[in-house]
Design an enzyme around this catalytic site. Structure first.
Site, PDB file in Angstrom:
ATOM      1  N   ASP A   1       0.848  -1.205   0.000  1.00  0.00           N
ATOM      2  CA  ASP A   1       0.000   0.000   0.000  1.00  0.00           C
ATOM      3  C   ASP A   1       0.874   1.242   0.000  1.00  0.00           C
ATOM      4  O   ASP A   1       1.650   1.470   0.941  1.00  0.00           O
ATOM      5  CB  ASP A   1      -0.896   0.024   1.251  1.00  0.00           C
ATOM      6  CG  ASP A   1      -2.014  -1.008   1.198  1.00  0.00           C
ATOM      7  OD1 ASP A   1      -2.152  -1.706   0.169  1.00  0.00           O
ATOM      8  OD2 ASP A   1      -2.754  -1.107   2.203  1.00  0.00           O
TER       9      ASP A   1
ATOM     10  N   ASP B   1     -11.586  -4.806   6.479  1.00  0.00           N
ATOM     11  CA  ASP B   1     -10.860  -6.094   6.484  1.00  0.00           C
ATOM     12  C   ASP B   1     -10.635  -6.577   7.916  1.00  0.00           C
ATOM     13  O   ASP B   1     -10.653  -7.787   8.180  1.00  0.00           O
ATOM     14  CB  ASP B   1      -9.513  -5.947   5.768  1.00  0.00           C
ATOM     15  CG  ASP B   1      -9.686  -5.558   4.314  1.00  0.00           C
ATOM     16  OD1 ASP B   1     -10.694  -5.973   3.707  1.00  0.00           O
ATOM     17  OD2 ASP B   1      -8.826  -4.825   3.791  1.00  0.00           O
TER      18      ASP B   1
END
Ligand code: RIB
Length: 307
Positions: free
Chosen positions: A18, A255
């Site tokens: 990320d 998540d």
């Protein structure tokens, strides 16, 4: 960090690096803004959910792929520390999956995912791990691997299948209907109804859950951000509260919810108990920057839903 009690969880999903930029507000199309940050951290919806579940004591195996670039090391950092079994993670030629993320001052994010190595998690790839999947008590899937890999994983599963179809991508309807629960937010729930050829008649979350159940799902969990979540089974809708928190970065908090949900289900909890716990874990993750770096462990003091 794993224990050996409870049902085995197998996550078949994405592993990303990320790249995150902090911005005061998100840019309009065609606009350039100055930001800060620019750090790379471990992400990917599959890996995030695997790490979240493993850090909460579940026995987790991750099936996925990283590339041969330098990003792979960063992408695997938290998986390594979480205690998840990484023996079914392949290294394939080319780049690791990359997510380009902007996080605004109010904690909201935008995410663009470039699949990279995740594109190699095809039916052929999944077949190499058929035994692991067949033996799993819970198989957990998201929408960041190729549809044929997703479908093969469902077809191989002999246990419970939990599907967080994020992002909503076209997958086989029969495989999707194996979800128990289907875990979506409101936006995704409406897109799933579109995909099934029965567009939503409303944007009301309760009605969306009811319409999804009418499409044949055994159970649906709909996350509603600061409003908590809804758990739906045929004939029953239950509102799940969430702690009031000051969001710093919501990246990966969905998540965290998914990982915590399956961790609890793997211990034998019912869906309402599991979702109630998952809401607290998701809220905790939103109070810290990053995805996996923001996830709690078994010893973390989670925010409470009672005030
Ligand atoms: O859900 C958050 C995740 O979405 C990020 O970690 C990013 O990698 C994308 O997969």
């Amino acid at each position: 960090m794993s224990n050996s009690t409870g049902t085995d969880i197998v996550v078949v999903g994405s592993i990303n690096a990320d790249l995150t930029a902090k911005v005061q507000r998100h840019p309009e199309p065609g606009e350039t803004l100055l930001g800060s940050g620019g750090t790379v951290s471990a992400g990917g919806k599959g890996a995030n959910q695997a790490v979240a579940a493993a850090q909460l004591g579940a026995k987790v195996t991750m099936i996925g792929a990283v590339g041969t670039d330098q990003m792979a090391g960063e992408a695997l950092t938290h998986l390594r520390q979480s205690g998840a079994d990484m023996s079914a993670i392949a290294t394939v030629d080319g780049p690791t999956g990359l997510a380009i993320i902007t996080v605004s001052d109010d904690g909201e994010n935008t995410i663009i995912v470039i699949p990279g190595a995740n594109a190699s998690v095809t039916a052929e790839f999944v077949d190499k791990h058929s035994q692991l999947i067949e033996n799993a008590g819970i198989v957990l899937l998201q929408g960041e691997i190729p549809a044929d890999g997703f479908e093969r994983a469902v077809d191989l599963s002999q246990g419970r299948v939990v599907i967080n179809l994020a992002p909503v991508v076209p997958v086989g309807h029969d495989q999707l209907r194996r979800a128990d629960p289907l875990l979506v937010n409101e936006h995704e729930g409406a897109l799933v109804l579109d995909m099934l050829g029965t567009p939503a008649t409303t944007s009301d979350p309760q009605s969306l859950v009811t319409e999804l159940l009418e499409q044949g799902f055994t159970s649906v969990v709909m996350t509603l951000g600061a409003e908590g979540a809804l758990v739906g089974t045929p004939g029953q809708l239950t509102a799940i509260p969430t702690p009031k928190i000051q969001a710093v970065d919501t990246t990966g908090s969905g998540d965290a919810f998914a990982g915590a949900l399956v961790a609890k289900l793997s211990e034998g909890a019912g869906l309402i108990e599991a979702a109630t716990f998952a809401a607290r874990v998701g809220a905790y993750a939103a109070t810290r920057p990053g995805a996996q770096a923001s996830y709690p462990t078994l010893t973390t003091d989670l925010p409470s839903t009672t005030h």
